[in-house]
Design a protein around this motif. Structure first.
Motif, mmCIF file in Angstrom:
data_model
loop_
_atom_site.group_PDB
_atom_site.id
_atom_site.type_symbol
_atom_site.label_atom_id
_atom_site.label_comp_id
_atom_site.label_asym_id
_atom_site.label_seq_id
_atom_site.Cartn_x
_atom_site.Cartn_y
_atom_site.Cartn_z
ATOM 1 N N VAL A 85 12.981 -6.974 -1.051
ATOM 2 C CA VAL A 85 12.384 -6.080 -2.039
ATOM 3 C C VAL A 85 11.239 -5.348 -1.354
ATOM 4 N N LEU A 86 11.316 -4.028 -1.384
ATOM 5 C CA LEU A 86 10.255 -3.191 -0.832
ATOM 6 C C LEU A 86 9.407 -2.683 -1.985
ATOM 7 N N GLU A 87 8.090 -2.926 -1.908
ATOM 8 C CA GLU A 87 7.165 -2.378 -2.894
ATOM 9 C C GLU A 87 6.377 -1.256 -2.238
ATOM 10 N N ILE A 88 6.377 -0.092 -2.918
ATOM 11 C CA ILE A 88 5.627 1.072 -2.470
ATOM 12 C C ILE A 88 4.854 1.624 -3.661
ATOM 13 N N ASN A 89 3.986 2.573 -3.425
ATOM 14 C CA ASN A 89 3.214 3.171 -4.508
ATOM 15 C C ASN A 89 4.125 3.739 -5.587
ATOM 16 N N ILE B 265 -2.345 -1.785 -9.041
ATOM 17 C CA ILE B 265 -1.826 -0.433 -8.825
ATOM 18 C C ILE B 265 -0.368 -0.352 -9.276
ATOM 19 N N PRO B 266 0.083 0.803 -9.781
ATOM 20 C CA PRO B 266 1.496 0.941 -10.141
ATOM 21 C C PRO B 266 2.364 0.904 -8.883
ATOM 22 N N LEU B 267 3.509 0.263 -9.000
ATOM 23 C CA LEU B 267 4.397 0.099 -7.849
ATOM 24 C C LEU B 267 5.823 0.472 -8.196
ATOM 25 N N ASP B 268 6.547 0.951 -7.190
ATOM 26 C CA ASP B 268 7.997 1.059 -7.254
ATOM 27 C C ASP B 268 8.540 -0.157 -6.526
ATOM 28 N N MET B 269 9.540 -0.800 -7.117
ATOM 29 C CA MET B 269 10.184 -1.974 -6.505
ATOM 30 C C MET B 269 11.608 -1.581 -6.143
ATOM 31 N N ILE B 270 11.920 -1.716 -4.868
ATOM 32 C CA ILE B 270 13.217 -1.307 -4.342
ATOM 33 C C ILE B 270 13.951 -2.566 -3.910
ATOM 34 N N THR C 14 21.340 -2.601 1.635
ATOM 35 C CA THR C 14 21.695 -1.528 0.714
ATOM 36 C C THR C 14 20.903 -1.679 -0.586
ATOM 37 N N VAL C 15 20.260 -0.617 -0.998
ATOM 38 C CA VAL C 15 19.472 -0.633 -2.238
ATOM 39 C C VAL C 15 20.422 -0.772 -3.423
ATOM 40 N N THR C 16 20.144 -1.766 -4.257
ATOM 41 C CA THR C 16 20.972 -2.034 -5.428
ATOM 42 C C THR C 16 20.286 -1.626 -6.729
ATOM 43 N N ARG C 17 18.950 -1.559 -6.705
ATOM 44 C CA ARG C 17 18.201 -1.202 -7.914
ATOM 45 C C ARG C 17 16.832 -0.702 -7.514
ATOM 46 N N VAL C 18 16.327 0.263 -8.261
ATOM 47 C CA VAL C 18 14.961 0.756 -8.084
ATOM 48 C C VAL C 18 14.263 0.681 -9.435
ATOM 49 N N HIS C 19 13.152 -0.029 -9.474
ATOM 50 C CA HIS C 19 12.322 -0.058 -10.681
ATOM 51 C C HIS C 19 11.090 0.787 -10.374
ATOM 52 N N GLU C 20 10.909 1.850 -11.136
ATOM 53 C CA GLU C 20 9.826 2.785 -10.867
ATOM 54 C C GLU C 20 8.605 2.520 -11.732
ATOM 55 N N ASN C 21 7.453 2.721 -11.126
ATOM 56 C CA ASN C 21 6.163 2.682 -11.817
ATOM 57 C C ASN C 21 5.936 1.426 -12.643
ATOM 58 N N ALA C 22 6.079 0.277 -12.009
ATOM 59 C CA ALA C 22 5.741 -0.974 -12.688
ATOM 60 C C ALA C 22 4.272 -0.902 -13.111
ATOM 61 N N SER D 60 -6.025 -0.217 -3.840
ATOM 62 C CA SER D 60 -5.388 1.044 -3.460
ATOM 63 C C SER D 60 -4.540 0.796 -2.222
ATOM 64 N N MET D 61 -3.577 1.692 -1.996
ATOM 65 C CA MET D 61 -2.691 1.544 -0.850
ATOM 66 C C MET D 61 -2.299 2.950 -0.380
ATOM 67 N N PRO D 62 -2.432 3.225 0.905
ATOM 68 C CA PRO D 62 -2.007 4.536 1.409
ATOM 69 C C PRO D 62 -0.526 4.776 1.108
ATOM 70 N N ALA D 63 -0.152 6.045 0.946
ATOM 71 C CA ALA D 63 1.225 6.408 0.596
ATOM 72 C C ALA D 63 2.232 5.940 1.634
ATOM 73 N N SER D 64 1.822 5.781 2.862
ATOM 74 C CA SER D 64 2.754 5.387 3.932
ATOM 75 C C SER D 64 2.842 3.877 4.111
ATOM 76 N N ARG D 65 2.255 3.112 3.203
ATOM 77 C CA ARG D 65 2.235 1.649 3.311
ATOM 78 C C ARG D 65 3.070 1.011 2.218
ATOM 79 N N GLY D 66 3.361 -0.281 2.408
ATOM 80 C CA GLY D 66 4.082 -1.040 1.414
ATOM 81 C C GLY D 66 4.120 -2.505 1.781
ATOM 82 N N MET D 67 4.902 -3.264 1.039
ATOM 83 C CA MET D 67 5.114 -4.680 1.333
ATOM 84 C C MET D 67 6.593 -4.964 1.201
#
Length: 159
Positions: free
Chosen positions: A123-127, A86-91, A98-106, A60-67
């Motif tokens: 690449v930023l990974e968030i919940n 856990i499912p992740l969004d990859m930014i 500048t964000v070039t692509r967002v992959h949602e809910n991997a 699990s990962m708090p909503a305010s965290r990422g990698m």
């Protein structure tokens, strides 16, 4: 309360468009877009071993965290979800942040390649689901001290 506003609150988004924020702080990624600004506390994966491990085995990962994954040079980037629980969004972002692509809910544990395109430096990974709730999309800019400041669309020196 709308779902975008609710999501913004849980991840520390400043909803005032163009709101000024302090310069980069250790362990913080900031994003700026039409939604205002968002801030995540991140672990940095900037060497091959850390990037290979990523968020594997995290339950699990708090909503305010990422990698934040940062590469030495821009290039093609592809991710998968092996051993990721856990499912992740990859930014995906270029060298300017500048964000070039967002992959949602991997999908957790899925080994299908998730391409980020060419010219990826970070690449930023968030919940999973947060990027959409907040409004993070291509054209959003991110800043972090590990990104090259001389070409940054939003540098650490900028307010």
């Amino acid at each position: 309360m709308g779902k975008r506003v609710f999501a913004a609150i849980i991840v520390g988004v400043t909803l005032a468009a163009g709101a000024a924020t302090a310069a980069c702080r250790d362990g913080i990624v900031e994003l700026r877009g039409e939604f205002g600004t968002a801030r995540f506390r991140v672990d940095l994966a900037d060497d091959p071993a850390e990037r290979a491990r990523g968020l594997m085995h995290v339950e699990s990962m708090p909503a305010s965290r990422g990698m934040l994954f940062v590469y030495e040079n821009p290039g093609p980037a592809s991710f998968w979800m092996r051993n990721t629980l856990i499912p992740l969004d990859m930014i995906f972002a270029d060298e300017t942040g500048t964000v070039t692509r967002v992959h949602e809910n991997a999908v957790p544990l899925d080994e299908t390649a998730i391409p980020g395109g060419d010219g990826v430096l970070g690449v930023l990974e968030i919940n999973g689901g947060l990027a959409s709730q907040i409004g993070i999309e291509p054209g959003t800019v991110l800043r972090h001290e590990a990104m090259p400041q001389d070409v940054a669309a939003w540098s650490c020196e900028a307010e």
